[in-house]
Design an enzyme around this catalytic site. Structure first.
Site, short mmCIF file in Angstrom:
data_model
loop_
_atom_site.label_atom_id
_atom_site.label_comp_id
_atom_site.label_asym_id
_atom_site.label_seq_id
_atom_site.Cartn_x
_atom_site.Cartn_y
_atom_site.Cartn_z
N TRP A 152 0.86 -1.19 0.00
CA TRP A 152 0.00 0.00 0.00
C TRP A 152 0.90 1.24 0.00
CZ3 TRP A 152 -2.21 2.62 4.85
CH2 TRP A 152 -3.17 3.59 4.49
N ASP A 163 -1.09 -6.11 8.88
CA ASP A 163 -2.01 -5.00 8.63
C ASP A 163 -3.31 -5.60 8.11
OD1 ASP A 163 -3.27 -2.67 8.01
OD2 ASP A 163 -1.86 -2.01 6.47
N LYS A 196 -13.32 0.26 6.33
CA LYS A 196 -14.00 -0.41 5.22
C LYS A 196 -15.13 -1.29 5.72
CE LYS A 196 -10.70 1.47 3.25
NZ LYS A 196 -9.51 1.55 2.54
#
Ligand SMILES: Cc1ncc(COP(=O)(O)O)c(C=O)c1O
Length: 393
Positions: A127, A208, A243
């Site tokens: 990311w 993560d 999310k």
């Protein structure tokens, strides 16, 4: 003072959003920014979130400070969602953080408090914000192989080979599920092989998890964490509710630190409290209050599972739709990796020139790496999207 500052280059994704907003073409499609969208192009407030907010409005009696670790009931609920019963609670410390990003930044500071500051090995690619969040805190971020840009698969052998060469005790960052940007996650057996190496090399896993529930399901997506938790002495887990609860702007996340024993856990907790004070003092409350309200109520929890399953299913459906449409419109090209990936992202695998033509000639916006947000696809735009992609190939 300020006159001596020079401007920073604009963030690539934010620049793309601005261009997209200005584009007058009605058929334009945004596959850039990383938020979930419905078939109507909305990023809605979940129904369970609205219900929890109503309850909070009625019942909340104070806005007094929370404390550096945030709301204990929220931390306990998320800890259980992540770890289930894979590790004894006395070895875990979970603190509320401002989003998954805040969690990563606190973890970076914790790593820097330790006697020997280790680099954090990151997947190639990872990311893009891992770089400013962890690297910006002063950590070195050497890469380990991950994605094969030609074959669109995980480079399992090369990854395992590199992990075997990492000096003992160093930290390795993994994505628990829905790897951002590739959308490809190790199979459970590959996670087992990774864990064997982590144990053998005494590496510190830092996981993560920004998309729990977006790939296979809440428990399945935590497989890597729970499997490693059973086998390693120490671990860090950053998680985000942006999310899976749709709480992007409320900034809700946690950092969980697994230590070898209860005494070390107590020291970790004091370090985390100190670090929070040096950055933001205390995390924001509202989003975490929503999550703990939902997770404390069986009926709201079951509704949340339903809404999460709907988001997950829509992403799967859109992957099928675009892959079938591309099979029709561009039969000479293989886009089967679009359905092998899960979660919101994957690479389309087209060139920078083709990305520019898609934007300029067709109003289809994606970032320069060719990462696409699958949630930008709808049954209404999929044919136009596939025709546009076929035209630039
Ligand atoms: C891999 C990964 N980690 C962490 C985050 C952090 O998300 P947030 O700070 O919005 O909770 C994201 C968000 O896009 C992500 O993709």
């Amino acid at each position: 003072m300020f006159a001596s500052l020079s401007p920073r280059p604009a963030d690539a994704i934010l620049g793309l959003i601005a261009e997209y907003k200005k584009d007058p073409r009605p058929q334009k499609i945004d596959l850039g920014i990383g938020v979930y969208r419905t078939a109507d192009g909305e990023t809605p407030v979940l129904n369970v979130v609205k219900q929890a907010e109503r309850q909070i409005l009625e019942s909340q009696t104070s806005k007094a400070y929370l404390g550096t670790a945030g709301e204990p009931s929220f931390n306990a609920a998320i800890q259980s969602l992540i770890f289930a019963d894979s590790v004894s609670g006395e070895r875990l410390t979970t603190v509320q953080t401002p989003g998954g990003s805040g969690s990563l930044r606190v973890a970076a500071s914790l790593l820097q408090q330790s006697a020997t500051v280790s680099p954090v090995w990151v997947s190639d690619p990872t990311w893009s914000n891992h770089v400013p969040l962890l690297g910006g805190a002063g950590l070195e971020l050497p890469p380990y192989p991950y994605y094969d840009t030609e074959k669109h698969v995980i480079r399992v052998d090369a990854m395992l080979e590199t992990l075997r060469t990492i000096p003992k005790g160093e930290t390795v960052l993994f994505h628990a599920c829905c790897h951002n940007p590739s959308g490809l996650d190790p199979a459970d057996d590959t996670w087992r092989a990774i864990t064997d190496i982590v144990v053998e090399r005494e590496l510190l896993p830092f996981i993560d998890m920004a998309y729990q529930g977006f790939s296979r399901g809440l428990d399945e997506d935590a497989f890597a964490i729970r499997h490693m938790a059973e086998r390693v002495p120490e671990m860090l887990v950053s998680s985000s509710c942006s999310k899976n609860f749709g709480l992007y702007r409320d900034r809700v996340g946690t950092l969980s630190v697994m230590a070898a024993d209860a005494a070390t856990s107590a020291t970790v907790a004091s370090q985390l409290s100190f670090i929070a004070r040096t950055i933001y003092s205390m995390p924001p409350d509202h989003g975490a209050a929503i999550v703990s309200t939902i997770l404390a109520d069986d009926s709201l929890t079951s509704d949340w599972h339903g809404e999460l399953a709907d988001m997950r299913q829509r992403l799967r459906d859109m992957r099928e739709l675009i892959s079938n449409a591309l099979h029709d419109k561009a039969p000479d090209h293989d886009f089967s990796h679009l359905v092998r990936a899960t979660g919101m992202f994957c690479f389309l695998g087209i060139s920078g020139e083709q990305i520019a033509t898609l934007k300029n000639d067709y109003g289809v916006y994606l970032v320069g790496s060719s990462r696409v947000n699958i949630a930008g696809i709808t049954p209404a735009n999929v044919d136009y999207l596939a025709e546009s992609i076929a035209a630039v190939l």
